[in-house]
Structures are given as structure tokens and as C-alpha cells.
Design a protein around this motif. Structure first.
Motif, PDB file in Angstrom:
ATOM      1  N   LEU A  44       0.831  -1.203   0.000  1.00  0.00           N
ATOM      2  CA  LEU A  44       0.000   0.000   0.000  1.00  0.00           C
ATOM      3  C   LEU A  44       0.866   1.254   0.000  1.00  0.00           C
ATOM      4  CD1 LEU A  44      -2.049  -2.201   0.936  1.00  0.00           C
ATOM      5  CD2 LEU A  44      -3.175  -0.414   2.274  1.00  0.00           C
ATOM      6  N   LEU A  45       0.618   2.098  -0.990  1.00  0.00           N
ATOM      7  CA  LEU A  45       1.275   3.405  -1.074  1.00  0.00           C
ATOM      8  C   LEU A  45       0.179   4.459  -1.045  1.00  0.00           C
ATOM      9  CD1 LEU A  45       4.011   4.921  -1.596  1.00  0.00           C
ATOM     10  CD2 LEU A  45       3.384   4.899  -4.023  1.00  0.00           C
TER      11      LEU A  45
ATOM     12  N   ALA B 211      -2.072   7.485  -1.731  1.00  0.00           N
ATOM     13  CA  ALA B 211      -2.276   8.264  -2.955  1.00  0.00           C
ATOM     14  C   ALA B 211      -1.805   9.702  -2.799  1.00  0.00           C
ATOM     15  CB  ALA B 211      -3.760   8.235  -3.340  1.00  0.00           C
ATOM     16  N   THR B 212      -1.700  10.181  -1.571  1.00  0.00           N
ATOM     17  CA  THR B 212      -1.208  11.545  -1.354  1.00  0.00           C
ATOM     18  C   THR B 212       0.232  11.715  -1.838  1.00  0.00           C
ATOM     19  OG1 THR B 212      -0.648  10.910   0.931  1.00  0.00           O
ATOM     20  CG2 THR B 212      -2.750  12.025   0.584  1.00  0.00           C
ATOM     21  N   PHE B 213       0.943  10.615  -2.037  1.00  0.00           N
ATOM     22  CA  PHE B 213       2.317  10.692  -2.545  1.00  0.00           C
ATOM     23  C   PHE B 213       2.360  11.249  -3.962  1.00  0.00           C
ATOM     24  CE2 PHE B 213       5.128   7.702   0.163  1.00  0.00           C
ATOM     25  CZ  PHE B 213       4.502   8.140   1.323  1.00  0.00           C
ATOM     26  N   VAL B 214       1.272  11.144  -4.717  1.00  0.00           N
ATOM     27  CA  VAL B 214       1.307  11.605  -6.108  1.00  0.00           C
ATOM     28  C   VAL B 214       1.421  13.128  -6.173  1.00  0.00           C
ATOM     29  CG1 VAL B 214      -0.087   9.633  -6.820  1.00  0.00           C
ATOM     30  CG2 VAL B 214      -1.223  11.826  -6.410  1.00  0.00           C
ATOM     31  N   VAL B 215       1.115  13.819  -5.089  1.00  0.00           N
ATOM     32  CA  VAL B 215       1.251  15.273  -5.075  1.00  0.00           C
ATOM     33  C   VAL B 215       2.727  15.662  -5.164  1.00  0.00           C
ATOM     34  CG1 VAL B 215       0.787  17.374  -3.738  1.00  0.00           C
ATOM     35  CG2 VAL B 215      -0.875  15.495  -3.736  1.00  0.00           C
ATOM     36  N   ASP B 216       3.603  14.823  -4.633  1.00  0.00           N
ATOM     37  CA  ASP B 216       5.048  15.042  -4.703  1.00  0.00           C
ATOM     38  C   ASP B 216       5.631  13.908  -5.550  1.00  0.00           C
ATOM     39  OD1 ASP B 216       7.816  15.138  -4.314  1.00  0.00           O
ATOM     40  OD2 ASP B 216       7.614  15.914  -2.285  1.00  0.00           O
ATOM     41  N   LYS B 217       5.971  14.182  -6.795  1.00  0.00           N
ATOM     42  CA  LYS B 217       6.362  13.129  -7.734  1.00  0.00           C
ATOM     43  C   LYS B 217       7.626  12.399  -7.293  1.00  0.00           C
ATOM     44  CE  LYS B 217       4.092  15.451 -11.574  1.00  0.00           C
ATOM     45  NZ  LYS B 217       4.248  16.154 -12.853  1.00  0.00           N
TER      46      LYS B 217
ATOM     47  N   LYS C 285       8.575  11.826  -4.242  1.00  0.00           N
ATOM     48  CA  LYS C 285       8.165  10.924  -3.167  1.00  0.00           C
ATOM     49  C   LYS C 285       7.416   9.722  -3.725  1.00  0.00           C
ATOM     50  CE  LYS C 285       6.146  11.271   1.468  1.00  0.00           C
ATOM     51  NZ  LYS C 285       5.407  12.175   2.400  1.00  0.00           N
ATOM     52  N   PHE C 286       6.603   9.947  -4.752  1.00  0.00           N
ATOM     53  CA  PHE C 286       5.872   8.847  -5.378  1.00  0.00           C
ATOM     54  C   PHE C 286       6.823   7.824  -5.980  1.00  0.00           C
ATOM     55  CE2 PHE C 286       4.350   7.091  -9.423  1.00  0.00           C
ATOM     56  CZ  PHE C 286       3.313   6.298  -8.965  1.00  0.00           C
ATOM     57  N   PHE C 287       7.843   8.287  -6.710  1.00  0.00           N
ATOM     58  CA  PHE C 287       8.765   7.351  -7.348  1.00  0.00           C
ATOM     59  C   PHE C 287       9.656   6.651  -6.316  1.00  0.00           C
ATOM     60  CE2 PHE C 287       7.633   9.566 -11.275  1.00  0.00           C
ATOM     61  CZ  PHE C 287       7.460   8.480 -12.099  1.00  0.00           C
ATOM     62  N   ALA C 288       9.931   7.310  -5.194  1.00  0.00           N
ATOM     63  CA  ALA C 288      10.657   6.626  -4.125  1.00  0.00           C
ATOM     64  C   ALA C 288       9.818   5.477  -3.570  1.00  0.00           C
ATOM     65  CB  ALA C 288      11.006   7.617  -3.012  1.00  0.00           C
ATOM     66  N   GLY C 289       8.516   5.724  -3.381  1.00  0.00           N
ATOM     67  CA  GLY C 289       7.630   4.662  -2.915  1.00  0.00           C
ATOM     68  C   GLY C 289       7.481   3.554  -3.936  1.00  0.00           C
TER      69      GLY C 289
ATOM     70  N   MET D 141       8.967  -2.056  -5.976  1.00  0.00           N
ATOM     71  CA  MET D 141       9.702  -2.953  -6.869  1.00  0.00           C
ATOM     72  C   MET D 141      10.719  -3.782  -6.096  1.00  0.00           C
ATOM     73  SD  MET D 141      11.687  -2.013 -10.428  1.00  0.00           S
ATOM     74  CE  MET D 141      13.115  -1.249  -9.661  1.00  0.00           C
ATOM     75  N   SER D 142      11.387  -3.157  -5.126  1.00  0.00           N
ATOM     76  CA  SER D 142      12.358  -3.872  -4.297  1.00  0.00           C
ATOM     77  C   SER D 142      11.688  -5.003  -3.533  1.00  0.00           C
ATOM     78  CB  SER D 142      13.030  -2.891  -3.337  1.00  0.00           C
ATOM     79  OG  SER D 142      13.903  -3.566  -2.459  1.00  0.00           O
TER      80      SER D 142
END
Length: 214
Positions: free
Chosen positions: A57-58, A60-66, A68-72, A77-78
């Protein structure tokens, strides 16, 4: 504590969908073998012989900061590589970003489009990354901005894009259909329906034929 876990789970493993709500410390999944060892104990290759599916689970508020989204997404993937399980990645709390991100752009987050970082900066600065000039690059505030930070984000995004492993399902707990869709994906991953015992067909009462004399 594996013996304790075995005693608690074995009686219900055939009849129930069991949810393990694991802690959020990312190092448990990416740096040490604790969770992978637990999975081996629980899975088909272990004594409990359970069909497992990992749900990451990531918010969705992470998409506001791109960035941070790609870090998640990189963490997702890891974990997919470390756990070696059927995996469902979920953007949770979708209700919190309604009205902030359009449907077209949200589709790009669902498929983790690396070109998102090319559209604009990461949201941490109002100026273009190439134009940022800092006196002390080692300062904490300056480490999270500037051209070097932008290039790092783009490299991470390209790595994710090259593997093409991560996509997300959208979860809104207020939407029954959204919850049902995710449960359906999980059922498919663990082959829930294939594992069910076939049901006996219902018996119908058939009236005996009546015969009349000529």
C-alpha cells in the motif's frame, strides 16, 4: 516464535482468508531476511502450505510530490523482488486526492510513467531545477532541490520504467466497487476459487409420471 504462529494459524488456514498487517518499516523487506524467511514458512513450500499474495500500500497523497511517489514505487519494486510472491500494488486513500489530480494524469501514476518527472519540477521549488543556485549544497534544505536532485529522481524513474514491473490499483474505502475489485485481484493471485471444493448440485423433486388406461 514460529511454533506459536503455527499453532495459531494451522487450524484456520483451510477455511479463512488471513490478513497479516505488517509494520511499515521498509528495512524489514529490503535489507534483512526476516520477512522473506517468514514467507517461506507460511507459503506452499513451508509446513503451513498457504497460498500467499503480497499487497503493498502506497498512499495516494504521494502523487502530489512526484519524487516521493517514485521513491515509494522503487520500494514496491524492491519488495516484489525480495518476497518472490504474487504481488498487488495499491494506491490507498484515493478519497484524499479527489480534485487534486485529474483522471488523465492519475492514469500515468497508476502505470508509473517515468515521463511525469519531465513535465515539471518535483513540486519542491517554484523555479526550474536548472536555474537553482545554492551557496551551500551540503545544507539539508539544498540537498532536496536543484539539478542534482532532479537528475537523481529521473534516474530512479528510468530504473522503474526499464523493469516495467510496477503498476497500481486504486483503493477508495468509501467505494464498495473499488474494494471489491482489489479483493478480486487478490483472489486471482491466490487462486481462491480454484481451491474451493466443488459443490454438489441441488436435488430436484421430480413427480412420478402418471399413466391412464385407454
Amino acid at each position: 516464535n514460529l511454533d506459536f504462529l503455527n499453532t495459531a494459524i494451522e487450524p484456520v488456514s483451510e477455511e479463512y482468508l488471513i490478513i497479516f498487517d505488517l509494520p511499515g518499516q521498509i528495512e524489514l523487506y529490503t535489507h534483512i531476511p526476516l520477512v522473506p524467511n517468514l514467507i517461506k514458512f507460511l507459503s506452499r513450500s513451508g509446513p503451513l502450505n498457504i497460498s500467499l499474495c503480497a499487497a503493498y500500500l502506497l498512499e495516494a497523497t504521494f502523487v502530489v510530490d512526484k519524487a516521493k511517489f517514485f521513491a515509494g514505487t522503487l520500494s514496491a519494486m524492491s519488495e516484489m523482488i525480495m518476497m518472490e510472491l504474487p504481488h498487488v500494488n495499491i494506491l490507498s486513500k484515493m478519497d484524499l486526492v479527489k480534485g487534486q489530480v485529474g483522471k488523465t494524469e492519475m492514469k500515468r501514476f497508476v502505470d508509473a510513467d517515468a515521463n511525469l518527472l519531465e513535465d515539471e519540477d518535483t513540486g519542491r521549488s517554484d523555479v526550474r531545477a536548472e536555474e537553482v543556485i545554492v551557496d551551500k549544497p551540503e545544507d539539508k534544505g539544498n540537498m532536496m532541490s536543484g539539478n542534482s536532485f532532479a537528475q537523481l529522481n529521473k534516474s530512479v524513474a528510468r530504473l522503474i520504467d526499464d523493469f516495467s514491473m510496477v503498476s497500481f490499483l486504486k483503493l477508495d474505502v468509501n467505494d464498495e466497487e473499488s474494494v471489491g475489485d482489489i479483493l478480486s485481484y487478490i483472489d486471482n493471485c491466490i487462486q481462491y476459487h480454484e481451491a474451493q471444493e466443488p459443490r454438489e448440485p441441488k436435488e430436484f423433486d421430480v413427480d412420478e409420471p402418471t399413466w391412464e388406461k385407454d
